[in-house]
Design a protein around this motif. Structure first.
Motif, PDB file in Angstrom:
ATOM      1  N   GLU A  51       0.465  31.535 -10.803  1.00  0.00           N
ATOM      2  CA  GLU A  51       1.269  32.392  -9.931  1.00  0.00           C
ATOM      3  C   GLU A  51       2.538  31.678  -9.478  1.00  0.00           C
ATOM      4  OE1 GLU A  51      -1.190  33.927  -6.811  1.00  0.00           O
ATOM      5  OE2 GLU A  51      -2.531  34.970  -8.198  1.00  0.00           O
ATOM      6  N   ILE A  52       2.443  30.379  -9.197  1.00  0.00           N
ATOM      7  CA  ILE A  52       3.637  29.613  -8.835  1.00  0.00           C
ATOM      8  C   ILE A  52       4.612  29.587 -10.005  1.00  0.00           C
ATOM      9  CG2 ILE A  52       4.487  27.296  -8.282  1.00  0.00           C
ATOM     10  CD1 ILE A  52       1.768  26.940  -6.736  1.00  0.00           C
ATOM     11  N   SER A  53       4.112  29.375 -11.206  1.00  0.00           N
ATOM     12  CA  SER A  53       4.960  29.365 -12.397  1.00  0.00           C
ATOM     13  C   SER A  53       5.598  30.724 -12.631  1.00  0.00           C
ATOM     14  CB  SER A  53       4.130  28.958 -13.615  1.00  0.00           C
ATOM     15  OG  SER A  53       3.583  27.658 -13.457  1.00  0.00           O
ATOM     16  N   GLU A  54       4.849  31.784 -12.321  1.00  0.00           N
ATOM     17  CA  GLU A  54       5.401  33.130 -12.453  1.00  0.00           C
ATOM     18  C   GLU A  54       6.547  33.327 -11.463  1.00  0.00           C
ATOM     19  OE1 GLU A  54       3.430  37.407 -13.357  1.00  0.00           O
ATOM     20  OE2 GLU A  54       2.585  36.327 -11.647  1.00  0.00           O
ATOM     21  N   ARG A  55       6.389  32.854 -10.233  1.00  0.00           N
ATOM     22  CA  ARG A  55       7.455  32.960  -9.240  1.00  0.00           C
ATOM     23  C   ARG A  55       8.683  32.144  -9.653  1.00  0.00           C
ATOM     24  NH1 ARG A  55       4.149  32.544  -3.428  1.00  0.00           N
ATOM     25  NH2 ARG A  55       2.690  34.264  -3.849  1.00  0.00           N
ATOM     26  N   MET A  56       8.463  31.084 -10.425  1.00  0.00           N
ATOM     27  CA  MET A  56       9.569  30.264 -10.913  1.00  0.00           C
ATOM     28  C   MET A  56      10.276  30.893 -12.110  1.00  0.00           C
ATOM     29  SD  MET A  56       7.743  26.490 -10.688  1.00  0.00           S
ATOM     30  CE  MET A  56       9.159  25.593 -11.362  1.00  0.00           C
ATOM     31  N   GLY A  57       9.652  31.921 -12.703  1.00  0.00           N
ATOM     32  CA  GLY A  57      10.230  32.578 -13.872  1.00  0.00           C
ATOM     33  C   GLY A  57       9.943  31.878 -15.184  1.00  0.00           C
ATOM     34  N   VAL A  58       8.997  30.934 -15.199  1.00  0.00           N
ATOM     35  CA  VAL A  58       8.743  30.156 -16.415  1.00  0.00           C
ATOM     36  C   VAL A  58       7.422  30.517 -17.089  1.00  0.00           C
ATOM     37  CG1 VAL A  58      10.108  28.220 -15.559  1.00  0.00           C
ATOM     38  CG2 VAL A  58       7.635  28.250 -15.144  1.00  0.00           C
ATOM     39  N   LEU A  59       6.691  31.474 -16.545  1.00  0.00           N
ATOM     40  CA  LEU A  59       5.387  31.785 -17.114  1.00  0.00           C
ATOM     41  C   LEU A  59       5.464  32.254 -18.564  1.00  0.00           C
ATOM     42  CD1 LEU A  59       2.391  31.747 -16.568  1.00  0.00           C
ATOM     43  CD2 LEU A  59       2.551  34.087 -15.679  1.00  0.00           C
ATOM     44  N   PRO A  60       6.440  33.089 -18.955  1.00  0.00           N
ATOM     45  CA  PRO A  60       6.507  33.467 -20.376  1.00  0.00           C
ATOM     46  C   PRO A  60       6.637  32.261 -21.296  1.00  0.00           C
ATOM     47  CG  PRO A  60       7.862  34.943 -19.059  1.00  0.00           C
ATOM     48  CD  PRO A  60       7.425  33.836 -18.145  1.00  0.00           C
ATOM     49  N   GLY A  61       7.428  31.269 -20.909  1.00  0.00           N
ATOM     50  CA  GLY A  61       7.562  30.070 -21.718  1.00  0.00           C
ATOM     51  C   GLY A  61       6.273  29.281 -21.795  1.00  0.00           C
ATOM     52  N   ILE A  62       5.548  29.237 -20.689  1.00  0.00           N
ATOM     53  CA  ILE A  62       4.259  28.548 -20.674  1.00  0.00           C
ATOM     54  C   ILE A  62       3.276  29.239 -21.610  1.00  0.00           C
ATOM     55  CG2 ILE A  62       2.242  28.076 -19.224  1.00  0.00           C
ATOM     56  CD1 ILE A  62       4.194  27.464 -16.940  1.00  0.00           C
ATOM     57  N   MET A  63       3.200  30.571 -21.524  1.00  0.00           N
ATOM     58  CA  MET A  63       2.270  31.305 -22.375  1.00  0.00           C
ATOM     59  C   MET A  63       2.633  31.155 -23.851  1.00  0.00           C
ATOM     60  SD  MET A  63       0.188  32.321 -20.139  1.00  0.00           S
ATOM     61  CE  MET A  63      -0.874  33.255 -21.259  1.00  0.00           C
ATOM     62  N   ALA A  64       3.923  31.052 -24.139  1.00  0.00           N
ATOM     63  CA  ALA A  64       4.361  30.886 -25.530  1.00  0.00           C
ATOM     64  C   ALA A  64       3.957  29.528 -26.091  1.00  0.00           C
ATOM     65  CB  ALA A  64       5.877  31.059 -25.628  1.00  0.00           C
ATOM     66  N   HIS A  65       3.667  28.563 -25.210  1.00  0.00           N
ATOM     67  CA  HIS A  65       3.280  27.228 -25.655  1.00  0.00           C
ATOM     68  C   HIS A  65       1.791  26.958 -25.438  1.00  0.00           C
ATOM     69  CE1 HIS A  65       7.643  26.647 -25.505  1.00  0.00           C
ATOM     70  NE2 HIS A  65       7.458  25.617 -26.298  1.00  0.00           N
ATOM     71  N   ALA A  66       1.007  27.992 -25.192  1.00  0.00           N
ATOM     72  CA  ALA A  66      -0.438  27.803 -25.027  1.00  0.00           C
ATOM     73  C   ALA A  66      -1.035  27.232 -26.306  1.00  0.00           C
ATOM     74  CB  ALA A  66      -1.104  29.135 -24.680  1.00  0.00           C
ATOM     75  N   THR A  67      -2.083  26.437 -26.158  1.00  0.00           N
ATOM     76  CA  THR A  67      -2.686  25.810 -27.339  1.00  0.00           C
ATOM     77  C   THR A  67      -3.327  26.834 -28.268  1.00  0.00           C
ATOM     78  OG1 THR A  67      -4.776  25.444 -26.172  1.00  0.00           O
ATOM     79  CG2 THR A  67      -3.123  23.672 -26.080  1.00  0.00           C
ATOM     80  N   GLY A  68      -3.811  27.936 -27.719  1.00  0.00           N
ATOM     81  CA  GLY A  68      -4.409  28.969 -28.569  1.00  0.00           C
ATOM     82  C   GLY A  68      -5.804  28.639 -29.058  1.00  0.00           C
ATOM     83  N   THR A  69      -6.489  27.714 -28.422  1.00  0.00           N
ATOM     84  CA  THR A  69      -7.849  27.361 -28.831  1.00  0.00           C
ATOM     85  C   THR A  69      -8.812  28.489 -28.475  1.00  0.00           C
ATOM     86  OG1 THR A  69      -7.399  25.011 -28.461  1.00  0.00           O
ATOM     87  CG2 THR A  69      -9.708  25.676 -28.576  1.00  0.00           C
TER      88      THR A  69
END
Length: 410
Positions: A51-69
């Motif tokens: 939620e903090i990352s979402e408020r920072m506007g960076v959550l889409p970038g984080i999800m795009a770099h998920a490991t995908g395991t």
């Protein structure tokens, strides 16, 4: 308010982002010559950090770099058939909202969100801090700051300079090592692990990575003669602990001498009577590390940085008041994370064959049961594995100078 932050990994950039947003003049000093682009291990972000990352506007970038395991395959020496565990169900039982991402990817994302509003000074470090806020650097002139924050990890230089030996280290009995290996060693979407009493080795990758990461957790019979700065000795200790586990693990170990990225550290908790002294305070692992890889330290660092920034914004020019509120808000999460880490450290690297069987059996059960059922059961324990999802998230943005978070009477 002039703020100096030591450390550009996780807590440092998050803290810098929110402080700059509140109008502070922020400098981040980092000992490394540049942001690390390779190496590091996978870390979890649980609900509050998401939620903090979402408020920072960076959550889409984080999800795009998920490991995908999605799959955990477990090999045991006494069984010819590997156990296959639904990794998404396993972690979904722990948190309703969670992502796994490589630590260095996360650091880069937070840095990129902050760098236009904050001065980053790489290749330098703090050498002295006076009571008046005068800070000396290894390179560059002395400067004065209103606030100095150590966000420089388990082996914090700021903590050493300001607090000396006023810290208690609790060794949890284990060690963690991570190294970069060829991507061909891992399988897409799968974490492959070898589990034996007192030692666990795993390999995994992600689509966007050019390599894979081999991770090793082990509990020796007695503490190692260990120096966190002696990489050659650490490699020897890693080989001693894992050689002969399997042909595949031996191939991972074969990369240790030439790997572009190598990490080795004791799984240790920090405990301090206070994280603040004068103009100086600590955040994340520098002040309250619950234990690498076992206590949710990344989420705790993000959460702590957000809370510290919010409290400083509420009391501009009065760091003593801000620090007192920050410590008051963080005591429960930190205490809970320590308790959780001690339990996880014992469970994730079992001492006996029975412990390995129980661990794998629990993973299989979670794979079979419906996710809503396991989540409902886990929610009954908000002081255990569901600790982080239960943390309240203050909303400092509405009015940084006056806002009181839920349950705060000040």
């Amino acid at each position: 308010m002039r703020v100096l932050i030591s450390g550009a990994s996780i807590a440092g950039p998050v803290l810098a982002f929110w402080l700059a947003r509140s109008g502070a003049d922020v400098t981040v000093v980092e000992r490394a010559p540049a942001m690390r682009k390779a190496g590091g291990h996978a870390v979890d972000l649980f609900r509050p950090a998401m939620e903090i990352s979402e408020r920072m506007g960076v959550l889409p970038g984080i999800m795009a770099h998920a490991t995908g395991t999605t799959l955990l395959t477990v090999h045991r020496p006494w069984s010819s058939r590997p156990a296959r565990i639904d990794y998404l169900k396993l972690v979904g039982a722990v948190s309703d909202r969670r992502v796994e991402i490589m630590r260095d990817d996360l650091s880069e994302i937070y840095h990129d969100a902050t760098r236009d509003d904050v001065e980053f000074r790489f290749g330098d470090q703090i050498t002295e801090i006076t009571d008046d806020g005068d800070v000396s650097f290894r390179h560059g002139p002395t400067q004065r700051f209103d606030v100095v924050v150590g966000a420089d990890g388990l082996h914090s230089g700021v903590r050493r300079l300001v607090f000396g030996d006023d810290v208690t280290e609790h060794f949890l009995g284990g060690y963690l090592s991570v190294l970069s290996v060829p991507k061909s060693f891992a399988r897409k979407g799968e974490m492959t692990g070898y589990f034996e009493p007192r030692r666990v080795a795993m390999v995994y990758t992600a689509d966007h990575l050019e390599d894979a990461r081999a991770a090793f957790l082990f509990r020796p019979q007695r503490p190692l003669d260990y120096d966190h700065r002696d990489g050659n000795r650490q490699r020897e200790q890693l080989h001693t602990a894992f050689s002969g586990m399997s042909a595949e693990v031996d191939s991972w170990l074969g990369e240790a001498d030439d790997t572009p990225a190598f990490y080795f550290d004791a799984i240790t908790q920090l405990e301090m009577s206070t994280w603040s002294r004068g103009r100086v305070t600590l955040v994340g692992d520098a002040g309250y590390c619950p234990g690498p890889a076992v206590g949710g330290s990344t989420t705790l660092a993000v959460y702590g940085a957000y809370v510290l920034a919010g409290e400083l914004a509420r009391s501009p020019g009065d760091p003593a008041t801000a620090y007192a509120r920050y410590e008051g808000r963080m005591r429960r999460p930190v205490s809970g994370s320590r308790t959780l880490a001690r339990a996880v450290a014992k469970t994730v690297v079992p001492k006996s064959r029975w412990g390995v069987r129980a661990l794998v059996g629990a993973g299989r059960a979670i794979s079979i049961l419906p996710l809503p059922l396991t989540q409902a059961v886990m929610r009954l324990n908000d002081k255990g594995v569901r600790l982080y999802d239960s943390l309240p998230l203050p909303d400092y943005e509405k009015s940084p100078g006056t806002v009181a978070a839920p349950g705060d009477s000040t």
